[in-house]
Design a protein around this motif. Structure first.
Motif, PDB file in Angstrom:
ATOM      1  N   ILE A  24       0.833  -1.209   0.000  1.00 44.75           N
ATOM      2  CA  ILE A  24       0.000   0.000   0.000  1.00 44.75           C
ATOM      3  C   ILE A  24       0.871   1.264   0.000  1.00 44.75           C
ATOM      4  N   THR A  26       1.900  -2.868   4.170  1.00 47.00           N
ATOM      5  CA  THR A  26       1.015  -3.767   3.432  1.00 47.00           C
ATOM      6  C   THR A  26      -0.380  -3.802   4.049  1.00 47.00           C
ATOM      7  N   CYS A  64      -4.022   1.495   4.924  1.00 44.74           N
ATOM      8  CA  CYS A  64      -4.920   1.980   3.869  1.00 44.74           C
ATOM      9  C   CYS A  64      -6.346   2.152   4.379  1.00 44.74           C
TER      10      CYS A  64
HETATM   11  N1  SAH Z   1      -4.761  -2.268   9.123  1.00 47.09           N
HETATM   12  C1  SAH Z   1      -3.980  -1.851   7.992  1.00 47.09           C
HETATM   13  C2  SAH Z   1      -2.647  -2.569   7.952  1.00 47.09           C
HETATM   14  C3  SAH Z   1      -1.540  -1.589   7.736  1.00 47.09           C
HETATM   15  S1  SAH Z   1       0.102  -2.209   7.973  1.00 47.09           S
HETATM   16  C4  SAH Z   1      -4.766  -2.027   6.703  1.00 47.09           C
HETATM   17  O1  SAH Z   1      -5.891  -2.559   6.732  1.00 47.09           O
HETATM   18  O2  SAH Z   1      -4.276  -1.599   5.670  1.00 47.09           O
HETATM   19  C5  SAH Z   1       0.490  -1.581   9.578  1.00 47.09           C
HETATM   20  C6  SAH Z   1       0.443  -0.081   9.751  1.00 47.09           C
HETATM   21  O3  SAH Z   1       0.870   0.198  11.084  1.00 47.09           O
HETATM   22  C7  SAH Z   1       1.376   0.706   8.844  1.00 47.09           C
HETATM   23  O4  SAH Z   1       0.642   1.634   8.110  1.00 47.09           O
HETATM   24  C8  SAH Z   1       2.343   1.395   9.811  1.00 47.09           C
HETATM   25  O5  SAH Z   1       2.748   2.673   9.410  1.00 47.09           O
HETATM   26  C9  SAH Z   1       1.508   1.462  11.071  1.00 47.09           C
HETATM   27  N2  SAH Z   1       2.253   1.627  12.316  1.00 47.09           N
HETATM   28  C10 SAH Z   1       3.418   1.028  12.708  1.00 47.09           C
HETATM   29  N3  SAH Z   1       3.798   1.464  13.929  1.00 47.09           N
HETATM   30  C11 SAH Z   1       2.852   2.371  14.339  1.00 47.09           C
HETATM   31  C12 SAH Z   1       2.690   3.174  15.494  1.00 47.09           C
HETATM   32  N4  SAH Z   1       3.567   3.177  16.495  1.00 47.09           N
HETATM   33  N5  SAH Z   1       1.598   3.980  15.557  1.00 47.09           N
HETATM   34  C13 SAH Z   1       0.695   4.016  14.560  1.00 47.09           C
HETATM   35  N6  SAH Z   1       0.791   3.273  13.438  1.00 47.09           N
HETATM   36  C14 SAH Z   1       1.855   2.462  13.314  1.00 47.09           C
END
Ligand code: SAH
Length: 222
Positions: free
Chosen positions: A66, A71, A101
């Motif tokens: 994404i 991902t 996303c």
């Molecule tokens: N639930 C999302 C999965 C995204 S992947 C979906 O449906 O698309 C995981 C996400 O966690 C990433 O966008 C990453 O930037 C975010 N992330 C990682 N560490 C984080 C933190 N400390 N606080 C907020 N977001 C975080």
């Protein structure tokens, strides 16, 4: 009960409805039993959350890029985590860490009273907002912040879900869980498992579920 919170605005996702129905049948075959979760997965147009070039693969059981090295989780994992978090009860007030996303947030918003989702990468959050706009999920709030800190101004939460893998249980999130509340998270570094934490009157109960593969939870915001 499998009444969804948000019937889709007319026309959105109609052409992909059959593909989604096939995805739901596959989830059922793979062991997802919660009819409310299956209905939510059947309703949210997953192809709107990935780049147009990948839209034809949106309903395959794969994680997809994404942008920003992140991902969208594979449909089975989204369904599995949501089902484990719900455990047949209402999700209540939910906190998601890692909006990405926005797909998992949209699925949660179909099932829960209120959803708050936090993302640390600002441009990714902007993308999520754009992806979600047409769905009109008025019980979903997004915030640009470090999820390690949770959302103290809105806590406590009945349900907390992490979409990025934690190396240790974030203390702030444990504290922001209401008694009887549940938290699900991918846990570990190179080898990860799903962990379910339940807050009781006197402490926390932990259960380990399936092996998974998630991007790591990072500190701070970008
Ligand atoms: N639930 C999302 C999965 C995204 S992947 C979906 O449906 O698309 C995981 C996400 O966690 C990433 O966008 C990453 O930037 C975010 N992330 C990682 N560490 C984080 C933190 N400390 N606080 C907020 N977001 C975080």
């Amino acid at each position: 009960m499998n009444r969804l919170k948000h019937p889709l605005p007319q026309g959105i996702g109609m052409t992909s409805q059959r593909t989604r129905a096939r995805m739901v049948e596959r989830l059922r075959k793979d062991g997802i039993k919660d009819e409310s979760v299956l209905a939510a997965m059947g309703a949210v147009p997953r192809h709107l959350f990935v780049e147009e070039a990948l839209a034809s693969r949106a309903y395959d059981d794969d994680a997809l890029p994404i942008g920003y090295s992140q991902t969208i989780s594979q449909p089975y994992v989204v369904a599995r985590m949501t089902e484990a978090l719900r455990a047949g009860r209402e999700l209540g007030k939910v906190l998601e860490i890692g909006t990405g996303c926005g797909y998992q947030a949209a699925v949660l918003a179909q099932l829960a009273a209120e959803v708050y989702s936090i993302e640390r990468i600002a441009p990714l959050l902007a993308k999520a907002r754009a992806n979600l706009r047409g769905l009109r999920l008025n019980n979903l709030r997004l915030k640009h912040a470090d999820g390690n800190l949770g959302l103290p101004e809105v806590a406590p939460f009945d349900s907390i879900i992490l979409s990025a893998a934690a190396r240790q249980l974030p203390q702030a999130l444990l504290q922001q869980l209401s008694p009887g509340g549940r938290m699900i998270l991918p846990f570990g570094t190179s080898e990860q498992v799903l962990r379910l934490v339940e807050r009781t009157r006197s402490g926390y109960n932990e259960t380990t579920l399936d092996a998974v593969r998630f991007v790591p939870m990072l500190m701070g915001v970008e």
